[in-house]
Motif scaffolding. Sequence first.
Motif, short mmCIF file in Angstrom:
data_model
loop_
_atom_site.label_atom_id
_atom_site.label_comp_id
_atom_site.label_asym_id
_atom_site.label_seq_id
_atom_site.Cartn_x
_atom_site.Cartn_y
_atom_site.Cartn_z
N GLU A 216 -5.12 39.80 -39.61
CA GLU A 216 -5.59 38.43 -39.44
C GLU A 216 -5.34 37.56 -40.67
O GLU A 216 -5.57 36.34 -40.61
N ILE A 217 -4.94 38.16 -41.77
CA ILE A 217 -4.64 37.41 -42.99
C ILE A 217 -3.14 37.46 -43.19
O ILE A 217 -2.60 38.46 -43.71
N GLU A 218 -2.46 36.40 -42.78
CA GLU A 218 -1.00 36.41 -42.82
C GLU A 218 -0.46 36.55 -44.24
O GLU A 218 0.49 37.29 -44.49
N ASN A 219 -1.08 35.86 -45.19
CA ASN A 219 -0.62 35.90 -46.58
C ASN A 219 -1.82 35.91 -47.52
O ASN A 219 -2.37 34.86 -47.85
N PRO A 220 -2.24 37.09 -47.97
CA PRO A 220 -3.39 37.15 -48.89
C PRO A 220 -3.10 36.52 -50.24
O PRO A 220 -4.01 36.29 -51.03
N GLY A 221 -1.84 36.22 -50.49
CA GLY A 221 -1.45 35.57 -51.73
C GLY A 221 -1.44 34.05 -51.64
O GLY A 221 -0.87 33.38 -52.51
N ASN A 222 -2.11 33.50 -50.63
CA ASN A 222 -2.20 32.05 -50.52
C ASN A 222 -3.49 31.67 -49.80
O ASN A 222 -3.47 31.10 -48.70
N LEU A 223 -4.63 32.00 -50.41
CA LEU A 223 -5.94 31.72 -49.83
C LEU A 223 -6.75 30.87 -50.81
O LEU A 223 -6.86 31.20 -51.99
N ASN A 224 -7.33 29.79 -50.32
CA ASN A 224 -8.23 29.00 -51.16
C ASN A 224 -9.50 29.79 -51.44
O ASN A 224 -10.01 30.50 -50.57
N ILE A 225 -10.01 29.65 -52.67
CA ILE A 225 -11.15 30.46 -53.11
C ILE A 225 -12.06 29.57 -53.95
O ILE A 225 -11.61 28.87 -54.85
N GLN A 226 -13.38 29.57 -53.61
CA GLN A 226 -14.31 28.66 -54.28
C GLN A 226 -15.66 29.32 -54.49
O GLN A 226 -16.04 30.25 -53.76
N SER A 227 -16.39 28.81 -55.48
CA SER A 227 -17.79 29.18 -55.65
C SER A 227 -18.62 27.91 -55.90
O SER A 227 -18.11 26.92 -56.45
N PHE A 228 -19.88 27.96 -55.46
CA PHE A 228 -20.82 26.87 -55.63
C PHE A 228 -22.12 27.45 -56.17
O PHE A 228 -22.55 28.53 -55.75
N VAL A 229 -22.78 26.73 -57.08
CA VAL A 229 -24.11 27.11 -57.55
C VAL A 229 -25.05 25.96 -57.23
O VAL A 229 -24.84 24.82 -57.68
N ASN A 230 -26.06 26.25 -56.42
CA ASN A 230 -27.01 25.22 -55.96
C ASN A 230 -26.27 24.01 -55.38
O ASN A 230 -26.65 22.86 -55.60
N GLY A 231 -25.19 24.30 -54.64
CA GLY A 231 -24.44 23.25 -53.97
C GLY A 231 -23.38 22.59 -54.82
O GLY A 231 -22.57 21.81 -54.29
N GLU A 232 -23.33 22.87 -56.12
CA GLU A 232 -22.34 22.25 -57.01
C GLU A 232 -21.09 23.13 -57.08
O GLU A 232 -21.17 24.33 -57.36
N LEU A 233 -19.94 22.54 -56.84
CA LEU A 233 -18.67 23.27 -56.93
C LEU A 233 -18.44 23.72 -58.36
O LEU A 233 -18.44 22.91 -59.28
#
Length: 304
Positions: A216-233
């Motif tokens: 289901e992951i066509e290209n694992p080398g092109n995935l957006n990745i993010q983290s948020f703390v208390n809603g702040e990017l």
Amino acid sequence: MKLVNYQLQTPFATHRMGVLVGDKIIDLQQAHRTLMQLGELDESVLLPDEPMKFYAHFQQNISIVKDIVNLLPALTDSFPYAFSLDEVRLETPVPHPSKIICIGTNYADHVKEMGSKIPDYPVLFSKFTNALIGPEDAIHKNIQTAKLDYEVELAVVIGKEAKNSSEDKALDYIAGYTIANDTSARDLQKRTPQWLQGKTQDRSTPIGPWLVTKDEIENPGNLNIQSFVNGELRQSSNTKHLIFDIAHLIHFISHLFTLEPGDIILTGTPDGVGMARNEFLQVGDEVRLEIEGIGTMTNKIIEE
């Protein structure tokens, strides 16, 4: 497919393997048993309900799961082993891997913000299973640390034994992908040259919410990745910025030691960590992680 390790919200519930279909979790063993009784599947060894037994023979078992998913319309509307997400508790997809292998300094911008140098070889360290928690669990802040940090990472789960893998065949050994928060006690991590003591505190590393199978992951080398703390990017990048990509990591590691089904590789975190900002996690904070194609995972911080 999204494979889950779940428990029913009842006392003494056991860990069981399921597959998320739409908004329902289908119990895999019970669906397998029912479809065999209906004559839709040939009599064979019943799928294991326990996650580590499932991953130990992943290639064989995932083939059966594909058949089950294709045959789900044969199950009646009264099939009693289909649960909504609010009826279950999601646990970490692979609760007791034989190895948790972590990669440090694997995004160039993170290397820069930490004042390090681009490594010539992948930087390996480890966690132990005492650190693992589920996607709905609270992260325990060890009383010894004042500098607890967040790190969103793409996690790779191995699906078959890999020894001396070639780089061009390396992705064949993958079962799927999930999300990990490689929480780090920076003050403990930095007080010696070896990082282990800052990386594997009890109940500190959530992984989940499920395992997305590699098809289901066509290209694992092109995935957006993010983290948020208390809603702040806080972190926002893409896995295309990995210094050592997933194929190279499996190739490199498998020439050092054998990778076994269920082993987990945490592939590294991008820039934006708390240490670079001098902003560390406090009790009551909420950390949300997102990776394209996988989903989200949210965890609160509590005192140990």
